[in-house]
Scaffold this motif. Sequence first.
Motif, mmCIF file in Angstrom:
data_model
loop_
_atom_site.group_PDB
_atom_site.id
_atom_site.type_symbol
_atom_site.label_atom_id
_atom_site.label_comp_id
_atom_site.label_asym_id
_atom_site.label_seq_id
_atom_site.Cartn_x
_atom_site.Cartn_y
_atom_site.Cartn_z
ATOM 1 N N LYS A 23 0.835 -1.218 0.000
ATOM 2 C CA LYS A 23 0.000 0.000 0.000
ATOM 3 C C LYS A 23 0.862 1.256 0.000
ATOM 4 O O LYS A 23 0.577 2.228 -0.724
ATOM 5 C CB LYS A 23 -0.912 -0.024 1.232
ATOM 6 C CG LYS A 23 -1.669 1.267 1.523
ATOM 7 C CD LYS A 23 -2.665 1.629 0.436
ATOM 8 C CE LYS A 23 -3.660 2.682 0.920
ATOM 9 N NZ LYS A 23 -3.070 3.949 1.358
ATOM 10 N N ILE A 24 1.916 1.284 0.792
ATOM 11 C CA ILE A 24 2.783 2.465 0.841
ATOM 12 C C ILE A 24 3.477 2.670 -0.506
ATOM 13 O O ILE A 24 3.603 3.808 -0.988
ATOM 14 C CB ILE A 24 3.805 2.330 1.982
ATOM 15 C CG1 ILE A 24 3.092 2.398 3.341
ATOM 16 C CG2 ILE A 24 4.869 3.424 1.886
ATOM 17 C CD1 ILE A 24 3.971 2.043 4.520
ATOM 18 N N ILE A 25 3.919 1.583 -1.132
ATOM 19 C CA ILE A 25 4.539 1.700 -2.455
ATOM 20 C C ILE A 25 3.516 2.234 -3.464
ATOM 21 O O ILE A 25 3.838 3.094 -4.294
ATOM 22 C CB ILE A 25 5.091 0.339 -2.910
ATOM 23 C CG1 ILE A 25 6.243 -0.095 -1.993
ATOM 24 C CG2 ILE A 25 5.583 0.414 -4.356
ATOM 25 C CD1 ILE A 25 6.700 -1.514 -2.220
ATOM 26 N N ALA A 26 2.280 1.727 -3.384
ATOM 27 C CA ALA A 26 1.232 2.168 -4.303
ATOM 28 C C ALA A 26 0.923 3.651 -4.128
ATOM 29 O O ALA A 26 0.716 4.377 -5.114
ATOM 30 C CB ALA A 26 -0.033 1.337 -4.087
ATOM 31 N N THR A 201 -1.304 6.222 5.424
ATOM 32 C CA THR A 201 -0.323 5.738 4.453
ATOM 33 C C THR A 201 -0.289 6.622 3.212
ATOM 34 O O THR A 201 0.737 6.684 2.524
ATOM 35 C CB THR A 201 -0.608 4.282 4.029
ATOM 36 O OG1 THR A 201 -1.952 4.183 3.549
ATOM 37 C CG2 THR A 201 -0.376 3.319 5.177
ATOM 38 N N ARG A 202 -1.396 7.318 2.929
ATOM 39 C CA ARG A 202 -1.411 8.175 1.736
ATOM 40 C C ARG A 202 -0.523 9.403 1.892
ATOM 41 O O ARG A 202 0.294 9.689 1.004
ATOM 42 C CB ARG A 202 -2.850 8.583 1.391
ATOM 43 C CG ARG A 202 -2.943 9.419 0.111
ATOM 44 C CD ARG A 202 -2.431 8.616 -1.079
ATOM 45 N NE ARG A 202 -2.288 9.425 -2.282
ATOM 46 C CZ ARG A 202 -1.153 9.939 -2.721
ATOM 47 N NH1 ARG A 202 -0.040 9.770 -2.031
ATOM 48 N NH2 ARG A 202 -1.095 10.626 -3.835
ATOM 49 N N PRO A 203 -0.618 10.181 2.997
ATOM 50 C CA PRO A 203 0.332 11.292 3.125
ATOM 51 C C PRO A 203 1.777 10.822 3.267
ATOM 52 O O PRO A 203 2.701 11.529 2.848
ATOM 53 C CB PRO A 203 -0.145 12.033 4.382
ATOM 54 C CG PRO A 203 -1.003 11.078 5.114
ATOM 55 C CD PRO A 203 -1.626 10.216 4.072
ATOM 56 N N LEU A 204 1.988 9.624 3.832
ATOM 57 C CA LEU A 204 3.345 9.080 3.863
ATOM 58 C C LEU A 204 3.841 8.868 2.443
ATOM 59 O O LEU A 204 4.965 9.253 2.085
ATOM 60 C CB LEU A 204 3.383 7.774 4.642
ATOM 61 C CG LEU A 204 4.722 7.023 4.644
ATOM 62 C CD1 LEU A 204 5.828 7.895 5.231
ATOM 63 C CD2 LEU A 204 4.614 5.706 5.398
ATOM 64 N N GLY A 205 2.999 8.260 1.602
ATOM 65 C CA GLY A 205 3.377 8.051 0.205
ATOM 66 C C GLY A 205 3.546 9.363 -0.543
ATOM 67 O O GLY A 205 4.445 9.498 -1.389
#
Length: 257
Positions: A23-26, A201-205
């Motif tokens: 998920k983080i990679i995506a 996880t989205r703001p991390l990505g």
Amino acid sequence: MHDVTTPVLSKVPEVTLAFWITKIIATTLGETGGDALSMSANLGYALSSIIFVGIFVFAVAGQVRGRAFHPFLYWFVIVATTTAGTTMADFADRCLGIGYPGGALILFVLLMAALGIWYWAAGSVSVNTVTTPKIESFYWAVILLSQTLGTALGDWMADTNGLGYENGSLVFGACLAILALAYFYTSVSHTLLFWCAFILTRPLGATLGDLLDKPVEQGGLSVGRFLASAVLVVIMFGCILIFPQRPGTHPGAGQNV
């Protein structure tokens, strides 16, 4: 004769460490890919959003129509939500002029409304219940909103608040670590923790993606957006092939056997 509980396979993957890594990679790919089309290819945020939303609608229609969990299709839809979220959040901030705080607030209200309607209709917002087209439609609507909200939060923290991409990544990573500890060592609802982690996880990505492709003078590593996206695609394919991709389960109705 006795009652047994029959496990029903979900249309989404089992939530494991491999799920979160992928998920983080995506989400990082969504940031670099969205910026590649809107900025590097100069298509602009509006047109790029239309393109990515169109891809999302097409992909999610195939996902919802499917009768079983298909890993590559599932993660393709996830990437479609992250790229659409990237360009839509940027469009709201830079074209509509409402800013990342205003956009984040609007998206948060919409996300809470979507989760509320889902809960009202199904009695649960657990991902383990995603086994019917109706529930899956709620699931993907919530994911699209959460990805867009996460983009706005990431850019708000890194750009507007001056935290920077590297520090922003560390902050969101630390928040995810706290959620992981809460999962293992507290009685907080696992469903609540899942959605909080999914959003974060989205703001991390987003911050990781910006760290990769922004110019050095802006705090990035100046890796080309198309190159970064291509590398992330290869890594993501590797994750899907290497890590076990099993559908989640939820208890079915008891049956007499």
